[in-house]
Design an enzyme around this catalytic site. Sequence first.
Site, PDB file in Angstrom:
ATOM      1  N   ASP A  63       1.955   3.931   2.986  1.00  0.00           N
ATOM      2  CA  ASP A  63       0.914   4.795   2.396  1.00  0.00           C
ATOM      3  C   ASP A  63       1.536   5.984   1.642  1.00  0.00           C
ATOM      4  OD1 ASP A  63      -1.679   5.477   1.786  1.00  0.00           O
ATOM      5  OD2 ASP A  63      -2.273   6.084   3.789  1.00  0.00           O
ATOM      6  N   ASP A  64       1.901   7.032   2.370  1.00  0.00           N
ATOM      7  CA  ASP A  64       2.481   8.238   1.754  1.00  0.00           C
ATOM      8  C   ASP A  64       3.694   8.663   2.583  1.00  0.00           C
ATOM      9  OD1 ASP A  64       0.231   8.971  -0.270  1.00  0.00           O
ATOM     10  OD2 ASP A  64      -0.815   8.624   1.615  1.00  0.00           O
TER      11      ASP A  64
ATOM     12  N   HIS B 254      -9.508   1.396  -1.234  1.00  0.00           N
ATOM     13  CA  HIS B 254      -9.429   1.924   0.128  1.00  0.00           C
ATOM     14  C   HIS B 254     -10.846   1.831   0.705  1.00  0.00           C
ATOM     15  CE1 HIS B 254      -5.638   3.602  -1.128  1.00  0.00           C
ATOM     16  NE2 HIS B 254      -5.476   4.328  -0.046  1.00  0.00           N
TER      17      HIS B 254
ATOM     18  N   HIS C 207       0.868  -1.200   0.000  1.00  0.00           N
ATOM     19  CA  HIS C 207       0.000   0.000   0.000  1.00  0.00           C
ATOM     20  C   HIS C 207       0.895   1.237   0.000  1.00  0.00           C
ATOM     21  CE1 HIS C 207      -3.691   2.173   1.992  1.00  0.00           C
ATOM     22  NE2 HIS C 207      -3.007   3.000   1.203  1.00  0.00           N
TER      23      HIS C 207
ATOM     24  N   GLU D 225     -11.106   3.547   6.180  1.00  0.00           N
ATOM     25  CA  GLU D 225     -10.044   4.397   6.758  1.00  0.00           C
ATOM     26  C   GLU D 225     -10.761   5.467   7.595  1.00  0.00           C
ATOM     27  OE1 GLU D 225      -7.896   6.701   3.824  1.00  0.00           O
ATOM     28  OE2 GLU D 225      -6.229   7.139   5.191  1.00  0.00           O
TER      29      GLU D 225
ATOM     30  N   HIS E 245       1.352   5.022  -2.315  1.00  0.00           N
ATOM     31  CA  HIS E 245       0.973   5.937  -3.406  1.00  0.00           C
ATOM     32  C   HIS E 245       2.243   6.605  -3.902  1.00  0.00           C
ATOM     33  CE1 HIS E 245      -3.335   5.778  -2.190  1.00  0.00           C
ATOM     34  NE2 HIS E 245      -2.780   5.520  -1.012  1.00  0.00           N
TER      35      HIS E 245
END
Length: 334
Positions: free
Chosen positions: A275-276, A194, A14, A197, A16
């Site tokens: 994630d980021d 997603h 996961h 969340e 981005h």
Amino acid sequence: MIDFIEKLPKAELHLHIEGTFEPELMFEIAKRNQIEIPFASVKELKKAYQFNCLQDFLDIYYQGAQVLVYEQDFYDLTYAYLKKCAAQNVRHTEIMFDPQTHTERGVSFETVINGISLACQVAKEELEVSSILIMSYLRHLSEEKAFETLQQSIPFKDKITAIGLDSSEKGNPPSKFKNVFEASIKAGFIPLAHAGEEGDADYIWEALDILKVARIDHGNNALQDENLIREIIKRDIALTVCPLSNTALQVVDDLKNHPLKKMMELGLKITVNSDDPAYFGGQVNQNYIAIQKALQLSKKDIYELVKNSFQYSLLDNETKQKYLKELETYVATC
Ligand code: ADE
Ligand code: ZN
């Protein structure tokens, strides 16, 4: 324990690519493309990384991505992340990209996919990191816009394995994308999304029953519904959990209260991801290290999480077995 975590061969599921954009590289690319960033310096920009919710983050994340214009920009962004993978013993990564963030401002789909996929190809050779691409639809845009993106992706189908669904969750339920997911599956893409969340458990039900997802990104709010937990386990679907993202976006108030261990104890298949990472203060290894410390996870727990990262990847079975064997060999020496 830190050494054990750092050296473990692992996969990230996961991630981005636009969320790996480090401020230093952002300024460099902005300068060469002669695009203004509304911050005076890297330090000023980093100071703005304080989020009360997902939308706070998304506003700044989309703004940062605006300096990406040329194929070289997408290449540099992706290769920088893949180098970090190699340094962390991430042997395989499944990278999400948001084509609409770029096509909506006039950058062609081809520019985006060619830059990203070339970096992946080179990294496979030079860094021995394998990757799979996931094209994510932005859920704050219409289903019609997602259909346009699906059309644009067809000539590049061989470079893309799966589709995802990201961006502002609340008010944009999975059911909004029923038709485009059906069409994407028909076109040969594996569906992911997603869910749970910020959205409630019913969004996860929709992702399962309407979008037919093979994996759920985040899924924290599955804990609201015992029947849902049973169903996720029955379908053998993994959740890609992102601890530092959850605290940065106030989904969880403190890592000590993170539900990851409870999720594991309930029998859910959990993986750990960043994630980021450029926005949330840590790459995937920092996510493992932080959650291990906060929840006092054992080496056995960490091993289970890492094993899941390969097991629930989208790799073919033979490659999965190769990586799992590598993992067993490492663990045997510990
Ligand atoms: N896009 C990038 N990061 C995201 C996240 N954590 N949730 C939803 N959309 C995203
Ligand atoms: Zn995400």
